[in-house]
Design a protein around this motif. Structure first.
Motif, PDB file in Angstrom:
ATOM      1  N   ALA A   8     -11.257  -3.897   7.325  1.00 47.30           N
ATOM      2  CA  ALA A   8     -10.066  -3.130   7.682  1.00 47.30           C
ATOM      3  C   ALA A   8      -9.046  -3.214   6.562  1.00 47.30           C
ATOM      4  N   ILE A   9      -8.665  -2.064   6.034  1.00 49.35           N
ATOM      5  CA  ILE A   9      -7.566  -1.986   5.074  1.00 49.35           C
ATOM      6  C   ILE A   9      -6.291  -1.773   5.878  1.00 49.35           C
ATOM      7  N   ASP A  10      -5.354  -2.690   5.750  1.00 49.85           N
ATOM      8  CA  ASP A  10      -4.081  -2.627   6.474  1.00 49.85           C
ATOM      9  C   ASP A  10      -2.976  -2.441   5.442  1.00 49.85           C
ATOM     10  N   GLN A  11      -2.582  -1.194   5.227  1.00 54.25           N
ATOM     11  CA  GLN A  11      -1.572  -0.893   4.217  1.00 54.25           C
ATOM     12  C   GLN A  11      -0.216  -0.771   4.903  1.00 54.25           C
ATOM     13  N   GLY A  12       0.599  -1.812   4.774  1.00 57.92           N
ATOM     14  CA  GLY A  12       1.880  -1.871   5.468  1.00 57.92           C
ATOM     15  C   GLY A  12       3.063  -1.566   4.582  1.00 57.92           C
ATOM     16  N   THR A  13       4.243  -1.705   5.148  1.00 53.66           N
ATOM     17  CA  THR A  13       5.475  -1.357   4.445  1.00 53.66           C
ATOM     18  C   THR A  13       5.768  -2.300   3.290  1.00 53.66           C
ATOM     19  N   THR A  14       5.448  -3.570   3.442  1.00 51.52           N
ATOM     20  CA  THR A  14       5.781  -4.537   2.398  1.00 51.52           C
ATOM     21  C   THR A  14       4.562  -5.096   1.675  1.00 51.52           C
ATOM     22  N   SER A  15       3.368  -4.932   2.251  1.00 54.33           N
ATOM     23  CA  SER A  15       2.185  -5.499   1.609  1.00 54.33           C
ATOM     24  C   SER A  15       0.934  -4.741   2.024  1.00 54.33           C
ATOM     25  N   THR A  16      -0.144  -5.033   1.302  1.00 56.77           N
ATOM     26  CA  THR A  16      -1.461  -4.476   1.615  1.00 56.77           C
ATOM     27  C   THR A  16      -2.412  -5.626   1.883  1.00 56.77           C
ATOM     28  N   ARG A  17      -3.216  -5.479   2.934  1.00 63.99           N
ATOM     29  CA  ARG A  17      -4.191  -6.510   3.274  1.00 63.99           C
ATOM     30  C   ARG A  17      -5.562  -5.886   3.456  1.00 63.99           C
ATOM     31  N   PHE A  18      -6.572  -6.685   3.189  1.00 58.74           N
ATOM     32  CA  PHE A  18      -7.926  -6.329   3.585  1.00 58.74           C
ATOM     33  C   PHE A  18      -8.454  -7.496   4.393  1.00 58.74           C
ATOM     34  N   ILE A  19      -8.864  -7.209   5.643  1.00 55.88           N
ATOM     35  CA  ILE A  19      -9.373  -8.256   6.518  1.00 55.88           C
ATOM     36  C   ILE A  19     -10.800  -7.919   6.901  1.00 55.88           C
ATOM     37  N   LEU A  20     -11.655  -8.904   6.780  1.00 57.43           N
ATOM     38  CA  LEU A  20     -13.062  -8.763   7.145  1.00 57.43           C
ATOM     39  C   LEU A  20     -13.268  -9.419   8.500  1.00 57.43           C
ATOM     40  N   PHE A  21     -13.761  -8.641   9.463  1.00 58.89           N
ATOM     41  CA  PHE A  21     -14.028  -9.140  10.810  1.00 58.89           C
ATOM     42  C   PHE A  21     -15.536  -9.191  11.035  1.00 58.89           C
ATOM     43  N   PRO A  49       2.679   4.648  -5.394  1.00 60.07           N
ATOM     44  CA  PRO A  49       1.329   4.796  -4.829  1.00 60.07           C
ATOM     45  C   PRO A  49       0.249   4.136  -5.678  1.00 60.07           C
ATOM     46  N   GLU A  50       0.412   4.171  -6.987  1.00 60.27           N
ATOM     47  CA  GLU A  50      -0.595   3.547  -7.857  1.00 60.27           C
ATOM     48  C   GLU A  50      -0.585   2.034  -7.695  1.00 60.27           C
ATOM     49  N   GLU A  51       0.596   1.440  -7.500  1.00 58.97           N
ATOM     50  CA  GLU A  51       0.662   0.006  -7.241  1.00 58.97           C
ATOM     51  C   GLU A  51      -0.031  -0.320  -5.920  1.00 58.97           C
ATOM     52  N   ILE A  52       0.195   0.516  -4.908  1.00 61.91           N
ATOM     53  CA  ILE A  52      -0.458   0.311  -3.615  1.00 61.91           C
ATOM     54  C   ILE A  52      -1.972   0.366  -3.773  1.00 61.91           C
ATOM     55  N   TRP A  53      -2.486   1.325  -4.553  1.00 60.15           N
ATOM     56  CA  TRP A  53      -3.936   1.417  -4.736  1.00 60.15           C
ATOM     57  C   TRP A  53      -4.481   0.226  -5.514  1.00 60.15           C
ATOM     58  N   ASN A  55      -3.257  -2.746  -5.603  1.00 61.72           N
ATOM     59  CA  ASN A  55      -3.240  -3.879  -4.677  1.00 61.72           C
ATOM     60  C   ASN A  55      -4.365  -3.786  -3.651  1.00 61.72           C
ATOM     61  N   THR A  56      -4.669  -2.576  -3.217  1.00 64.27           N
ATOM     62  CA  THR A  56      -5.777  -2.382  -2.268  1.00 64.27           C
ATOM     63  C   THR A  56      -7.086  -2.862  -2.886  1.00 64.27           C
ATOM     64  N   GLU A  57      -7.337  -2.474  -4.112  1.00 67.70           N
ATOM     65  CA  GLU A  57      -8.561  -2.919  -4.795  1.00 67.70           C
ATOM     66  C   GLU A  57      -8.592  -4.440  -4.942  1.00 67.70           C
ATOM     67  N   GLU A  58      -7.437  -5.019  -5.282  1.00 72.38           N
ATOM     68  CA  GLU A  58      -7.375  -6.473  -5.503  1.00 72.38           C
ATOM     69  C   GLU A  58      -7.623  -7.255  -4.220  1.00 72.38           C
ATOM     70  N   VAL A  59      -7.019  -6.806  -3.104  1.00 70.04           N
ATOM     71  CA  VAL A  59      -7.180  -7.578  -1.867  1.00 70.04           C
ATOM     72  C   VAL A  59      -8.586  -7.418  -1.298  1.00 70.04           C
ATOM     73  N   ILE A  60      -9.224  -6.283  -1.531  1.00 71.13           N
ATOM     74  CA  ILE A  60     -10.628  -6.126  -1.127  1.00 71.13           C
ATOM     75  C   ILE A  60     -11.497  -7.111  -1.897  1.00 71.13           C
ATOM     76  N   SER A  61     -11.312  -7.147  -3.206  1.00 69.09           N
ATOM     77  CA  SER A  61     -12.102  -8.060  -4.046  1.00 69.09           C
ATOM     78  C   SER A  61     -11.854  -9.517  -3.663  1.00 69.09           C
ATOM     79  N   GLU A  62     -10.583  -9.842  -3.379  1.00 71.18           N
ATOM     80  CA  GLU A  62     -10.237 -11.219  -3.017  1.00 71.18           C
ATOM     81  C   GLU A  62     -10.897 -11.637  -1.705  1.00 71.18           C
ATOM     82  N   ALA A  63     -10.829 -10.776  -0.697  1.00 73.67           N
ATOM     83  CA  ALA A  63     -11.412 -11.113   0.605  1.00 73.67           C
ATOM     84  C   ALA A  63     -12.922 -11.242   0.520  1.00 73.67           C
ATOM     85  N   LEU A  64     -13.568 -10.362  -0.230  1.00 71.09           N
ATOM     86  CA  LEU A  64     -15.023 -10.449  -0.377  1.00 71.09           C
ATOM     87  C   LEU A  64     -15.423 -11.725  -1.115  1.00 71.09           C
TER      88      LEU A  64
END
Length: 501
Positions: A8-21, A49-53, A55-64
């Protein structure tokens, strides 16, 4: 049988998270990264938007990396996102033409005020379920058309897309351009009954259908697959989208009419499932789409939105330098029995439900020489509880359903003083689940249902577990006294907009 995993990619107002369930709804691993809040002028808020993207890539890689789970073991990807925040980008390249204008941003207020002379608010409510406010995406889009040369030059050209954050991220992952019904219902451009872009509203804002994403169901359909050359390195179905508050409702398994939840994050958002029949508020609440399963009728919700909740704690920490962190604020608040008569109304971006006054500004009322740092910290927490109570009270009037308990989630539920006070003010039990990351969980549920990880919503109920419960202890007289003073403080905020110069 081998475990299956859902991301799950959770893109919020202050941060972006990727959580694996895993397939029992338990968190396996996660990554999180904050992004910059850009304030070009008072009342304006932007994100890159580019910073958000990135960060999305980084948090996916980190969680995996932390989980040891292979991308090939992920059955599906779901997305949940901050709603109303809008990005203009090119369909082929995905290149943004301007920063994302954030849901808290007020710059569309002038256009909204002009539109009030052309369309009656009751017509707006019947068509969209919403009220006149710069909170929603349409006026932000109109501002871009009028003020951003690159956007204005492409207005009406199908190459230009105005998309909420879910649209932007899905495009980066799959190349598809879609938004689900829950996010589309926040544009102020979608017909709440037909779930299609409304020609009357498009015309009123001067926005072309060709510049908007395709509206799709929240669950039960695959929108596209991740690029094998992208961040996952695998072809994984992206098949669940829910705006963050609807995702929390879904994650809290509020599938029956009358079930309610309140999320305490940057803002505070209370939603009540009202079933498949439309109900329009008479007291300043919104009618929104809760979710839609492919091939079925949509489920609707009544919603009350508060702009400033957790962000008031951040302001106290970062701007006032009064505390080092939220934990210290909690400890100070818990060190005094009450706020010492101090009331804070954080109308930094106007007041949302049930007032809908973009001209309101914040106040600190009731200050005396008795007040200390601890009293102010307690007033910071109590401000969120009072705002939630304003919504809770009118929600019962609109729906005709008396809520007997409130499920809660979000970062601020870690505050014991806040949750205890919330229960006292609402006069009902406040219940926190074992997994408080319900926005991400809701997106994971929506994605997992789409590919058969779970059979149906009834199966999901067995994974919900209560962790903590707060019950009311305050007597009625004290409660009524506090609510009365809160309403006096709110009255001091209305109709006062100072010059920005």
């Amino acid at each position: 049988m081998a475990k299956r995993y859902i991301g799950a990619i959770d893109q919020g107002t202050t941060s972006t998270r990727f959580i694996l369930f895993d397939d029992s709804g338990q968190i396996v691993s996660q990554g999180q990264k904050e992004h910059e809040q850009i304030f070009p002028r008072p009342g304006w808020v932007e994100h890159d938007p580019e910073e958000i993207w990135r960060n999305t890539e980084e948090v996916i890689s980190e969680a995996l990396r932390r989980s040891g789970v292979l991308p090939s073991e992920i059955a599906a990807i779901g997305i949940t996102n901050q709603r109303e925040t809008i990005v203009p980008f090119l369909r082929r390249s995905g290149k943004p033409l301007y920063n994302a204008i954030v849901w808290q941003d007020l710059r569309g207020a002038d256009f909204i005020n002009r539109l009030k002379t052309e369309i009656d608010e009751e017509e707006i409510r019947k068509r969209t379920g919403l009220l006149y406010s710069p909170y929603f995406s349409a006026s932000k889009i109109r501002w871009m058309i009028d003020n951003v040369p690159k956007v204005r030059a492409l207005n009406g050209n199908p190459e230009l897309c105005f998309g909420t954050i879910d649209t932007f991220i899905v495009h980066r992952l799959t190349g598809c351009i879609v938004t689900d019904v829950t996010n589309a219902s926040r544009y102020m451009l979608m017909d709440i009954a037909t779930l299609d872009w409304d020609e009357r509203m498009l015309g009123a804002f001067g926005i072309y259908r060709e510049n908007l994403p395709q509206i799709v169901s929240s669950t039960g359909v695959i929108y596209g697959y991740t690029d094998e050359n992208g961040v996952f390195g695998e072809r994984i179905p992206v098949c669940g989208i829910l705006g963050d508050q609807q995702a929390a409702l879904f994650g809290q398994v509020c599938f029956e009419s009358g079930e309610s939840k309140c999320t305490y994050g940057t803002g505070c958002f209370m939603l009540q499932n009202i079933g498949q029949e439309l109900c329009y508020s008479k007291h300043g609440l919104l009618t929104t789409v809760a979710y839609r399963k492919e091939g079925e009728k949509p489920v609707y919700a009544l919603e009350g939105s508060v702009a400033v909740a957790g962000s008031l704690v951040q302001w106290t920490r970062d701007s006032l330098k009064m505390v080092k962190n939220a934990k210290e604020l909690d400890e100070l608040a818990d060190s005094v029995p009450d706020s010492g008569g101090v009331y804070i109304v954080p109308a930094f971006a106007g007041l949302f439900a049930p007032y809908w006054r973009s001209d309101a500004r914040g106040v600190i009322a009731g200050l005396t020489g008795f007040a200390t740092r601890a009293h102010i910290c307690r007033a910071v927490l109590e401000a969120t509880a009072f705002q939630a109570n304003d919504i809770f009270s009118v929600m019962a009037m609109d729906s005709g359903i008396k809520c007997t308990a409130l499920k809660v989630d979000g970062g601020m539920t870690n505050s014991g003083p806040l949750m205890a006070f919330q229960s006292d003010i609402l006069q009902v039990p406040v219940i926190r689940p074992q997994i408080v990351e319900t926005t991400a969980l809701g997106a994971a549920y929506a994605a997992g249902l789409s590919v058969g990880v779970w059979k149906d919503c009834n199966e999901l109920r067995k994974y919900w577990r209560e962790q903590l419960r707060w019950t009311p202890t305050m007597d009625d007289k004290e409660r009524e006294n506090k609510v009365g003073f809160w309403k006096k403080a709110v009255s001091r905020t209305l109709g006062w907009v100072p010059s920005a110069e």
